[in-house]
Design an enzyme around this catalytic site. Structure first.
Site, PDB file in Angstrom:
ATOM      1  N   HIS A  51     109.716  28.664 101.990  1.00 21.61           N
ATOM      2  CA  HIS A  51     109.143  28.950 100.670  1.00 21.61           C
ATOM      3  C   HIS A  51     107.911  29.830 100.908  1.00 21.61           C
ATOM      4  O   HIS A  51     107.150  29.608 101.857  1.00 21.61           O
ATOM      5  CB  HIS A  51     108.754  27.661  99.940  1.00 21.61           C
TER       6      HIS A  51
ATOM      7  N   ASP B  22     104.988  30.179  99.783  1.00 17.74           N
ATOM      8  CA  ASP B  22     103.610  29.678  99.918  1.00 17.74           C
ATOM      9  C   ASP B  22     103.333  29.111 101.309  1.00 17.74           C
ATOM     10  O   ASP B  22     102.233  28.667 101.592  1.00 17.74           O
ATOM     11  CB  ASP B  22     103.286  28.641  98.815  1.00 17.74           C
ATOM     12  N   HIS B  23     104.334  29.175 102.200  1.00 22.18           N
ATOM     13  CA  HIS B  23     104.134  28.663 103.562  1.00 22.18           C
ATOM     14  C   HIS B  23     104.288  29.741 104.642  1.00 22.18           C
ATOM     15  O   HIS B  23     104.040  29.476 105.803  1.00 22.18           O
ATOM     16  CB  HIS B  23     105.083  27.492 103.842  1.00 22.18           C
TER      17      HIS B  23
ATOM     18  N   HIS C  48     113.327  18.402 101.365  1.00 24.66           N
ATOM     19  CA  HIS C  48     112.747  19.323 100.391  1.00 24.66           C
ATOM     20  C   HIS C  48     113.898  20.152  99.817  1.00 24.66           C
ATOM     21  O   HIS C  48     115.051  19.930 100.169  1.00 24.66           O
ATOM     22  CB  HIS C  48     111.698  20.166 101.121  1.00 24.66           C
TER      23      HIS C  48
ATOM     24  N   ASP D  78     106.505  20.611 102.961  1.00 19.72           N
ATOM     25  CA  ASP D  78     106.622  19.917 101.686  1.00 19.72           C
ATOM     26  C   ASP D  78     107.740  18.876 101.797  1.00 19.72           C
ATOM     27  O   ASP D  78     108.742  19.100 102.475  1.00 19.72           O
ATOM     28  CB  ASP D  78     107.017  20.903 100.595  1.00 19.72           C
TER      29      ASP D  78
ATOM     30  N   HIS E 168     108.709  25.705 106.445  1.00 25.74           N
ATOM     31  CA  HIS E 168     109.914  26.111 105.715  1.00 25.74           C
ATOM     32  C   HIS E 168     109.692  27.478 105.086  1.00 25.74           C
ATOM     33  O   HIS E 168     108.589  28.028 105.135  1.00 25.74           O
ATOM     34  CB  HIS E 168     110.313  25.056 104.678  1.00 25.74           C
TER      35      HIS E 168
ATOM     36  N   HIS F  97      98.267  20.263  99.346  1.00 32.20           N
ATOM     37  CA  HIS F  97      99.373  20.911  98.645  1.00 32.20           C
ATOM     38  C   HIS F  97      99.344  20.532  97.162  1.00 32.20           C
ATOM     39  O   HIS F  97     100.360  20.225  96.542  1.00 32.20           O
ATOM     40  CB  HIS F  97     100.735  20.565  99.270  1.00 32.20           C
TER      41      HIS F  97
HETATM   42 ZN   LIG Z   1     104.824  24.550  99.205  1.00 35.78          ZN
HETATM   43 ZN   LIG Z   2     108.264  24.216  99.446  1.00 36.54          ZN
END
Ligand SMILES: [Zn+2]
Ligand SMILES: [Zn+2]
Length: 302
Positions: free
Chosen positions: A62, A64-65, A140, A210, A60, A268
């Site tokens: 976000h 951090d990915h 999510h 997530d 996805h 995570h």
């Molecule tokens: Zn994340």
């Molecule tokens: Zn996320």
């Protein structure tokens, strides 16, 4: 099947905690799963050969990915890569990457191929002669998919003594491995089961991050060998799961148990916690075979 954790923390990167990225080696493929900031450095640290990465799966959008992706795409260019790079990601990532490349006038010389995902159903997104990859729709805050990597059924194993005894010509060995009955040199039909053994069971890996606790994924990941399920929080912070759409370690373990997986890997982790043993002990109250991911850790499942 081998899994290397490059990063397994949520939110912001720090000296000892990288955001999500993993390398899955399965039947000669080297798949990069998510590409948080710092992935290139972690690939170097873990001595992963860049040229072996041909497929990248992004769960996805976000940061951090995927914030490490533009850097990696650019580095591949600097390394004069020529082979195709396939990126499987939610719709929108192509636009982001192409805009970054356009504004820096740094087009790749290798084919960069985007496979944009927007389906809410599980779908087959990659297949070769040995492996299949399916999406796992997750719940999510934004559109998110996990991924199920599945080895196709392995070939049956020949019992060479029995095959020789049965007087079967070598030309039929391939057919035997595929499970067919064949005729021997004397024209007699030989039953496959008589001269072959069952294949090595095929393995599968489900990556689920997530996501909030979601039993809808259970039929998709049922009986898989290894499940990586996010566990952002401990039980004491369960109230945070609903607004942030994340899970606790215990919820991850409940999914593992209900899906009858062999092994659960947690990750995570929220950076609010100092150690991770508590994640394991909480999960173990529900499901026994729990492993903790750690940046730089490799798991072998052979
Ligand atoms: Zn994340
Ligand atoms: Zn996320």
């Amino acid at each position: 099947m081998k899994l290397t954790i490059l990063g397994c923390h949520s939110a912001t990167p720090s000296i000892n905690s990288n955001p999500t990225a993993q390398i899955l080696e399965i039947k000669n493929n080297m798949f990069l799963i998510d590409c948080g900031e710092g992935t290139q450095v972690e690939l170097r640290r873990n001595k992963v050969k860049f040229s072996r990465i041909k497929h990248v799966f992004i769960s996805h959008l976000h940061g951090d990915h995927y914030f490490g992706l533009i850097g990696l795409v650019n580095t591949f260019s600097l390394l004069t890569r020529e082979t195709e790079l396939h990126i499987y990601a939610p719709k929108g990532l192509k636009e982001v990457i192409l805009l970054q490349m356009k504004l820096s006038a740094s087009w790749t010389k290798y084919p960069l191929i985007f496979h944009e995902l927007n389906s809410k159903e599980s779908e087959l997104i990659y297949e070769d002669d040995k492996v299949e990859v399916f999406t796992i729709p997750l719940k999510h805050r934004i559109y998110t998919n996990g991924f199920l990597f599945k080895e196709k059924e392995n070939e049956r194993k020949l019992d060479i003594n029995l095959v020789t005894e049965a007087n079967i010509d070598k030309a039929y060995f391939r057919k035997l491995k595929q499970g067919f009955d064949v005729e021997n040199e004397d024209g007699v039909l030989i039953s496959n089961k008589k001269v072959t053994k069952d294949p090595i069971p095929s393995k599968s890996y489900a990556f689920c991050s997530d996501t909030v606790y979601n039993e809808d994924i259970i039929p998709i990941i049922k009986d898989c060998t290894v499940l990586y399920h996010e566990s952002t929080f401990l039980d004491k912070n369960e109230a945070l799961c609903i607004p942030t759409k994340h899970s606790t370690a215990k919820q991850a373990a409940t999914i593992a148990k209900k899906a009858n997986v062999e092994t659960l890997i947690l990750g995570h982790y929220s950076t609010r916690y100092n150690g991770y043993e508590e994640f394991k002990s909480e999960a173990k109250t529900v499901f026994d075979n729990v492993l903790l991911s750690k940046d730089g850790k490799t798991f072998n499942f052979d």
